[in-house]
Design a protein around this motif. Structure first.
Motif, PDB file in Angstrom:
ATOM      1  N   UNK A 117      23.642 -77.850 -67.573  1.00 53.89           N
ATOM      2  CA  UNK A 117      22.911 -77.161 -66.513  1.00 53.89           C
ATOM      3  C   UNK A 117      21.858 -78.033 -65.847  1.00 53.89           C
ATOM      4  N   UNK A 118      21.146 -78.843 -66.652  1.00 51.94           N
ATOM      5  CA  UNK A 118      19.975 -79.550 -66.133  1.00 51.94           C
ATOM      6  C   UNK A 118      20.169 -81.050 -65.921  1.00 51.94           C
ATOM      7  N   UNK A 119      21.023 -81.675 -66.731  1.00 50.53           N
ATOM      8  CA  UNK A 119      21.115 -83.134 -66.712  1.00 50.53           C
ATOM      9  C   UNK A 119      22.383 -83.630 -66.028  1.00 50.53           C
ATOM     10  N   UNK A 120      23.534 -83.132 -66.460  1.00 53.85           N
ATOM     11  CA  UNK A 120      24.816 -83.654 -65.967  1.00 53.85           C
ATOM     12  C   UNK A 120      24.927 -83.696 -64.444  1.00 53.85           C
ATOM     13  N   UNK A 121      24.487 -82.643 -63.703  1.00 55.17           N
ATOM     14  CA  UNK A 121      24.624 -82.710 -62.239  1.00 55.17           C
ATOM     15  C   UNK A 121      23.811 -83.828 -61.593  1.00 55.17           C
ATOM     16  N   UNK A 122      22.798 -84.334 -62.314  1.00 55.49           N
ATOM     17  CA  UNK A 122      21.877 -85.305 -61.704  1.00 55.49           C
ATOM     18  C   UNK A 122      21.986 -86.694 -62.332  1.00 55.49           C
ATOM     19  N   UNK A 123      22.966 -86.905 -63.217  1.00 57.09           N
ATOM     20  CA  UNK A 123      23.094 -88.204 -63.886  1.00 57.09           C
ATOM     21  C   UNK A 123      23.298 -89.371 -62.916  1.00 57.09           C
ATOM     22  N   UNK A 124      24.214 -89.275 -61.944  1.00 58.43           N
ATOM     23  CA  UNK A 124      24.408 -90.420 -61.041  1.00 58.43           C
ATOM     24  C   UNK A 124      23.126 -90.813 -60.304  1.00 58.43           C
ATOM     25  N   UNK A 125      22.382 -89.807 -59.838  1.00 56.69           N
ATOM     26  CA  UNK A 125      21.156 -90.102 -59.100  1.00 56.69           C
ATOM     27  C   UNK A 125      20.099 -90.724 -60.008  1.00 56.69           C
ATOM     28  N   UNK A 126      20.001 -90.233 -61.251  1.00 56.43           N
ATOM     29  CA  UNK A 126      19.007 -90.801 -62.173  1.00 56.43           C
ATOM     30  C   UNK A 126      19.342 -92.256 -62.500  1.00 56.43           C
ATOM     31  N   UNK A 291      -0.266 -92.146 -75.075  1.00 54.18           N
ATOM     32  CA  UNK A 291       0.340 -92.793 -73.916  1.00 54.18           C
ATOM     33  C   UNK A 291       1.848 -92.541 -73.937  1.00 54.18           C
ATOM     34  N   UNK A 292       2.355 -91.779 -72.975  1.00 54.35           N
ATOM     35  CA  UNK A 292       3.782 -91.507 -72.920  1.00 54.35           C
ATOM     36  C   UNK A 292       4.538 -92.748 -72.436  1.00 54.35           C
ATOM     37  N   UNK A 293       5.642 -93.119 -73.107  1.00 52.98           N
ATOM     38  CA  UNK A 293       6.426 -94.271 -72.638  1.00 52.98           C
ATOM     39  C   UNK A 293       6.900 -94.074 -71.200  1.00 52.98           C
ATOM     40  N   UNK A 294       6.901 -95.158 -70.431  1.00 51.63           N
ATOM     41  CA  UNK A 294       7.278 -95.063 -69.031  1.00 51.63           C
ATOM     42  C   UNK A 294       8.690 -94.547 -68.825  1.00 51.63           C
ATOM     43  N   UNK A 295       9.617 -94.908 -69.711  1.00 54.70           N
ATOM     44  CA  UNK A 295      11.006 -94.459 -69.571  1.00 54.70           C
ATOM     45  C   UNK A 295      11.109 -92.948 -69.749  1.00 54.70           C
ATOM     46  N   UNK A 296      10.306 -92.376 -70.674  1.00 50.68           N
ATOM     47  CA  UNK A 296      10.329 -90.923 -70.883  1.00 50.68           C
ATOM     48  C   UNK A 296       9.664 -90.215 -69.718  1.00 50.68           C
ATOM     49  N   UNK A 297       8.554 -90.750 -69.244  1.00 52.35           N
ATOM     50  CA  UNK A 297       7.879 -90.152 -68.084  1.00 52.35           C
ATOM     51  C   UNK A 297       8.803 -90.169 -66.874  1.00 52.35           C
ATOM     52  N   UNK A 298       9.526 -91.258 -66.676  1.00 52.16           N
ATOM     53  CA  UNK A 298      10.450 -91.346 -65.541  1.00 52.16           C
ATOM     54  C   UNK A 298      11.535 -90.279 -65.646  1.00 52.16           C
ATOM     55  N   UNK A 299      12.064 -90.071 -66.852  1.00 47.77           N
ATOM     56  CA  UNK A 299      13.117 -89.068 -67.051  1.00 47.77           C
ATOM     57  C   UNK A 299      12.586 -87.665 -66.803  1.00 47.77           C
ATOM     58  N   UNK A 301       9.907 -86.657 -65.080  1.00 44.95           N
ATOM     59  CA  UNK A 301       9.554 -86.443 -63.673  1.00 44.95           C
ATOM     60  C   UNK A 301      10.801 -86.242 -62.817  1.00 44.95           C
ATOM     61  N   UNK A 302      11.830 -87.033 -63.081  1.00 43.58           N
ATOM     62  CA  UNK A 302      13.051 -86.946 -62.275  1.00 43.58           C
ATOM     63  C   UNK A 302      13.767 -85.615 -62.492  1.00 43.58           C
ATOM     64  N   UNK A 303      13.972 -85.234 -63.762  1.00 37.61           N
ATOM     65  CA  UNK A 303      14.722 -84.013 -64.063  1.00 37.61           C
ATOM     66  C   UNK A 303      13.951 -82.771 -63.627  1.00 37.61           C
ATOM     67  N   UNK A 304      12.640 -82.780 -63.783  1.00 35.94           N
ATOM     68  CA  UNK A 304      11.853 -81.623 -63.340  1.00 35.94           C
ATOM     69  C   UNK A 304      11.927 -81.476 -61.823  1.00 35.94           C
ATOM     70  N   UNK A 305      11.821 -82.589 -61.120  1.00 36.83           N
ATOM     71  CA  UNK A 305      11.883 -82.525 -59.656  1.00 36.83           C
ATOM     72  C   UNK A 305      13.263 -82.070 -59.192  1.00 36.83           C
ATOM     73  N   UNK A 306      14.302 -82.456 -59.917  1.00 33.28           N
ATOM     74  CA  UNK A 306      15.651 -82.105 -59.526  1.00 33.28           C
ATOM     75  C   UNK A 306      15.965 -80.614 -59.761  1.00 33.28           C
TER      76      UNK A 306
END
Length: 312
Positions: A117-126, A291-299, A301-306
């Protein structure tokens, strides 16, 4: 000179951190979740909002023990400052990408429903957006010990999690629907009330980690109603429940977003929608750290915005 000093004194001295905290609470409408996102305590963010309200001389939120909502002044403020805050965030993000782009292997543990529901539709863009991140996804239906199993974060429905974990909603509140194949309803009849399901062949789902079934919960005349339905098919994950319903094996109770394709194609139709209230949102949870790792913060932020946007 006096006139200039008088004008300066009369202007509210508002600092950017206070506005950022306000914007976060306005988005979440929950002080605890906003505090978790900003990695501070609920007490600290409440104090920041009170200071901001004192500086501006207006109340920004209506607070009760059960809910938080924007006042008229708060709604006006978020509408006026959001474009500027978005531009600041974008500028800082661009600068951060130049100096230290998110990179490394990110391991996420998730249920299949949340993944589909949340990740698969947005994998290519991420993947296109973050070419330096290697995404490793582990799919299971238990509330895993993400630290013990080496995951950076986990995704599950609701926010009741292990101790010392931070939880953030990844998308909108989910809603379950009663669904079946059109031919099934044509042959057996469409239920008109939740109680009608007690006489139907329902496809049930067992909780993997506990010896009980997912509840079929409804709302009737403003009151909650939970039914113990019966049926000849039982699965331990929603993907099989959904496929069996498409095949005409019975009536299922699944998330609307998870069944969106089948509903739009017409291989499933819904019933009793007026009795199906929203439940909870999917949350991403991870160990509390300064301090949250940058890779986790990026994920995140991206999935929430999507998947989720601020109303209005």
């Amino acid at each position: 000179m006096r006139a200039a000093n008088t004008e300066r004194v009369g202007t509210p001295q508002v600092h950017l951190p206070g506005l950022l905290a306000f914007a976060c609470v306005a988005r979440e409408l929950n002080f605890a979740r906003a505090a978790a996102e900003l990695l501070v305590t609920p007490t600290a963010i409440s104090k920041t909002i009170k200071q901001l309200e004192a500086q501006l001389g207006v109340r920004l939120f209506n607070r009760t023990t059960r809910s938080v909502s924007l006042t008229e002044a708060g709604a006006q403020l978020i509408e006026s400052i959001q474009p500027a805050l978005t531009q600041i965030q974008h500028s800082v993000q661009q600068l951060g990408e130049v100096t230290a782009r998110p990179h490394g292997t990110l391991r996420i543990n998730t249920s299949f429903v949340a993944y589909a529901s949340l990740i698969e539709p947005h994998l290519p863009a991420f993947l296109a957006r973050h070419p330096l991140i290697t995404l490793e996804i582990g799919v299971d239906n238990t509330l895993s010990d993400i630290v013990g199993k080496g995951f950076d974060a986990g995704i599950r429905l609701g926010h009741a999690l292990h101790r010392d974990m931070v939880a953030l909603p990844l998308g909108p509140v989910q809603r379950r629907l009663v669904v079946a194949a059109p031919a099934y309803f044509a042959e057996h009849g469409t239920p008109q009330t939740p109680e009608d399901l007690l006489r139907c062949d329902c496809i049930r789902q067992r909780l993997t980690s506990r010896n009980r079934y997912f509840e079929w919960s409804f709302q009737k005349r403003g009151k909650p109603l939970t039914l113990e339905v019966s049926g000849r098919l039982v699965f331990d994950e929603m993907r099989s429940v959904l496929h069996a319903a498409v095949q005409g094996c019975g009536i299922a109770f699944v998330f609307r977003q998870f069944a969106a394709r089948e509903l739009s194609e017409g291989s499933l139709v819904s019933a009793l929608e007026k009795f199906c209230p929203p439940s909870e949102a999917f949350h991403i949870y991870f160990p509390h750290r300064a301090q949250m790792p940058g890779k986790l913060r990026a994920f995140i932020d991206f999935i929430r915005a999507a998947n989720w946007k601020l109303p209005g």
